[in-house]
Design a protein around this motif. Structure first.
Motif: not given
Length: 136
Positions: A2-17, A22-33
């Motif tokens: 077992k190897i343990i750590g913490t992390f932070t995120t940077r540069d969250f960028k929504p992507a256009v896909v 195009n099927i719309l559901t009750g929850l918005a779908t998205a893609v990001a990097t």
């Protein structure tokens, strides 16, 4: 191991896909990097492809992520991929999945395999761990 750590995120960028259907559901779908940075027994960074079906107003939904990691685990250097997903009802993470992608390791991590997990403290601190094999 077992190897343990913490992390932070940077540069969250929504992507256009544009999906084939195009099927719309009750929850918005998205893609990001995004880029993540790790510390602890896990040192390095990852490039993350992140997809979700999520409602931010009620904090409900699910995600899937594929990560390409470079750095070190317990001092062993290399690169590898891992995948993970989870759902949330606004209070708890459920239906969690986490796997190191077999055959994706390089250098001292070339034989890595196994699983892991992610947890988030109430203060927002993100923890990650790997139950890793093949690090001899």
């Amino acid at each position: 191991m077992k190897i343990i750590g913490t992390f932070t995120t940077r540069d969250f960028k929504p992507a256009v896909v544009t999906p084939a259907a195009n099927i719309l559901t009750g929850l918005a779908t998205a893609v990001a990097t995004m880029e993540k940075h790790y510390c602890g027994q896990i040192e390095g960074r990852s490039a993350t492809l992140f997809s979700s079906a999520f409602d931010h107003s009620v904090v409900k939904g699910a995600y899937c992520a594929l990560e390409s990691f470079e750095g070190s685990l317990n001092g062993k250097r290399g690169k590898f991929n891992f995948i993970h997903s989870a759902a949330t009802d606004g209070k708890n993470r459920t239906n969690e999945f986490f796997s190191i992608v077999d055959g994706s390791g390089t250098d001292e991590l070339r034989s890595i395999s196994g699983c892991g997990g992610i947890s988030i403290d109430p203060d927002g601190t993100h923890h990650i761990w790997f139950e890793a094999d093949g690090l001899s």
